[in-house]
Motif scaffolding. Structure first.
Motif, PDB file in Angstrom:
ATOM      1  N   LEU A 130       0.818  -1.213   0.000  1.00  0.00           N
ATOM      2  CA  LEU A 130       0.000   0.000   0.000  1.00  0.00           C
ATOM      3  C   LEU A 130       0.854   1.266   0.000  1.00  0.00           C
ATOM      4  O   LEU A 130       0.525   2.248  -0.677  1.00  0.00           O
ATOM      5  CB  LEU A 130      -0.965  -0.008   1.183  1.00  0.00           C
ATOM      6  N   LYS A 131       1.954   1.244   0.720  1.00  0.00           N
ATOM      7  CA  LYS A 131       2.846   2.413   0.701  1.00  0.00           C
ATOM      8  C   LYS A 131       3.468   2.593  -0.677  1.00  0.00           C
ATOM      9  O   LYS A 131       3.691   3.716  -1.120  1.00  0.00           O
ATOM     10  CB  LYS A 131       3.932   2.286   1.771  1.00  0.00           C
ATOM     11  N   ARG A 132       3.740   1.496  -1.353  1.00  0.00           N
ATOM     12  CA  ARG A 132       4.255   1.553  -2.712  1.00  0.00           C
ATOM     13  C   ARG A 132       3.256   2.270  -3.626  1.00  0.00           C
ATOM     14  O   ARG A 132       3.625   3.114  -4.437  1.00  0.00           O
ATOM     15  CB  ARG A 132       4.528   0.127  -3.197  1.00  0.00           C
ATOM     16  N   LEU A 133       1.993   1.957  -3.485  1.00  0.00           N
ATOM     17  CA  LEU A 133       0.945   2.628  -4.270  1.00  0.00           C
ATOM     18  C   LEU A 133       0.848   4.110  -3.928  1.00  0.00           C
ATOM     19  O   LEU A 133       0.737   4.957  -4.809  1.00  0.00           O
ATOM     20  CB  LEU A 133      -0.422   1.991  -3.987  1.00  0.00           C
ATOM     21  N   ARG A 134       0.873   4.405  -2.655  1.00  0.00           N
ATOM     22  CA  ARG A 134       0.690   5.778  -2.187  1.00  0.00           C
ATOM     23  C   ARG A 134       1.908   6.657  -2.469  1.00  0.00           C
ATOM     24  O   ARG A 134       1.773   7.836  -2.797  1.00  0.00           O
ATOM     25  CB  ARG A 134       0.407   5.772  -0.687  1.00  0.00           C
ATOM     26  N   ASP A 135       3.112   6.115  -2.347  1.00  0.00           N
ATOM     27  CA  ASP A 135       4.320   6.927  -2.386  1.00  0.00           C
ATOM     28  C   ASP A 135       5.050   6.932  -3.726  1.00  0.00           C
ATOM     29  O   ASP A 135       5.790   7.853  -4.020  1.00  0.00           O
ATOM     30  CB  ASP A 135       5.297   6.467  -1.295  1.00  0.00           C
ATOM     31  N   PHE A 136       4.866   5.893  -4.539  1.00  0.00           N
ATOM     32  CA  PHE A 136       5.577   5.783  -5.809  1.00  0.00           C
ATOM     33  C   PHE A 136       4.970   6.738  -6.837  1.00  0.00           C
ATOM     34  O   PHE A 136       3.752   6.853  -6.942  1.00  0.00           O
ATOM     35  CB  PHE A 136       5.500   4.339  -6.316  1.00  0.00           C
ATOM     36  N   ASP A 137       5.813   7.419  -7.599  1.00  0.00           N
ATOM     37  CA  ASP A 137       5.328   8.344  -8.627  1.00  0.00           C
ATOM     38  C   ASP A 137       4.788   7.567  -9.821  1.00  0.00           C
ATOM     39  O   ASP A 137       5.483   7.368 -10.820  1.00  0.00           O
ATOM     40  CB  ASP A 137       6.454   9.288  -9.078  1.00  0.00           C
ATOM     41  N   GLY A 138       3.565   7.102  -9.701  1.00  0.00           N
ATOM     42  CA  GLY A 138       2.920   6.359 -10.772  1.00  0.00           C
ATOM     43  C   GLY A 138       1.520   6.892 -11.006  1.00  0.00           C
ATOM     44  O   GLY A 138       1.070   7.829 -10.333  1.00  0.00           O
ATOM     45  N   PRO A 139       0.809   6.283 -11.937  1.00  0.00           N
ATOM     46  CA  PRO A 139      -0.524   6.780 -12.309  1.00  0.00           C
ATOM     47  C   PRO A 139      -1.576   6.654 -11.215  1.00  0.00           C
ATOM     48  O   PRO A 139      -2.605   7.316 -11.265  1.00  0.00           O
ATOM     49  CB  PRO A 139      -0.897   5.929 -13.527  1.00  0.00           C
ATOM     50  N   ARG A 140      -1.353   5.853 -10.215  1.00  0.00           N
ATOM     51  CA  ARG A 140      -2.340   5.633  -9.144  1.00  0.00           C
ATOM     52  C   ARG A 140      -2.018   6.376  -7.855  1.00  0.00           C
ATOM     53  O   ARG A 140      -2.756   6.275  -6.883  1.00  0.00           O
ATOM     54  CB  ARG A 140      -2.473   4.142  -8.842  1.00  0.00           C
ATOM     55  N   LYS A 141      -0.904   7.083  -7.812  1.00  0.00           N
ATOM     56  CA  LYS A 141      -0.455   7.732  -6.576  1.00  0.00           C
ATOM     57  C   LYS A 141      -1.549   8.603  -5.954  1.00  0.00           C
ATOM     58  O   LYS A 141      -1.829   8.487  -4.764  1.00  0.00           O
ATOM     59  CB  LYS A 141       0.794   8.561  -6.838  1.00  0.00           C
TER      60      LYS A 141
END
Length: 168
Positions: free
Chosen positions: A67-78
């Protein structure tokens, strides 16, 4: 396409929730969930169950990493997952997602295929995805086929041993 990758993802990874109604889990990963009010914030508590296709138990650390990967990574779902203010580990198999409000929209996002859970250790050390779904990736021949093998730790064991998905 996005639709194809979501379908393949559903063979390889279980979602954190299959149903957006808290407390009515029907899936492989979540044993129980609950909302609690904590001051001005809400916490979605989750108790985990089951294993990765490697046989390793799915832990709070794995979900928190994912979940932190989703929230913190600069991607389309951030931006979609910016509602996650914090994630607190309660125990090896229980954690809480801290949000500013209780929302069905949050549950919908946590129920999407994008919120798949990765084995944190394998992903960080080997850049390897370990399956939580009915199948794991055996081989991928770009522009030809994807071969999936059955996850022996999955709840339904009456599935075909292998699936071969051909690119047309």
């Amino acid at each position: 396409t996005d639709l194809s990758s979501r379908k393949i993802n559903s063979f390889i990874f279980e979602k954190l929730f299959d149903d957006i109604n808290v407390g009515t889990e029907k899936n492989h990963i979540t044993k129980r969930s609950y909302w609690v009010k904590s001051g001005q914030k809400w916490a979605l508590g989750v108790l985990l169950k089951n294993k990765f296709s490697s046989g390793k138990s799915i832990t709070s650390d794995d979900v928190i990493f994912s979940l932190k990967r989703l929230r913190d990574f600069d991607g389309p779902r951030k931006n979609d997952y910016s509602f996650i203010l914090d994630i607190k580990k309660i125990s090896k198999f229980e954690f809480q997602i801290i949000t500013d409000t209780k929302s069905d929209k949050y549950m919908e996002l946590l129920s999407s295929s994008f919120a798949s859970v990765y084995d944190a250790e394998s992903f960080q050390n080997e850049k390897k995805f370990i399956s939580t779904g009915p199948y794991s990736l055996e081989t991928w021949e770009r522009n030809d086929k994807i071969v999936l093998k059955r996850n022996p730790f999955y709840k339904e064991n009456n599935l075909p041993e292998k699936l071969i998905l051909r690119v047309l």
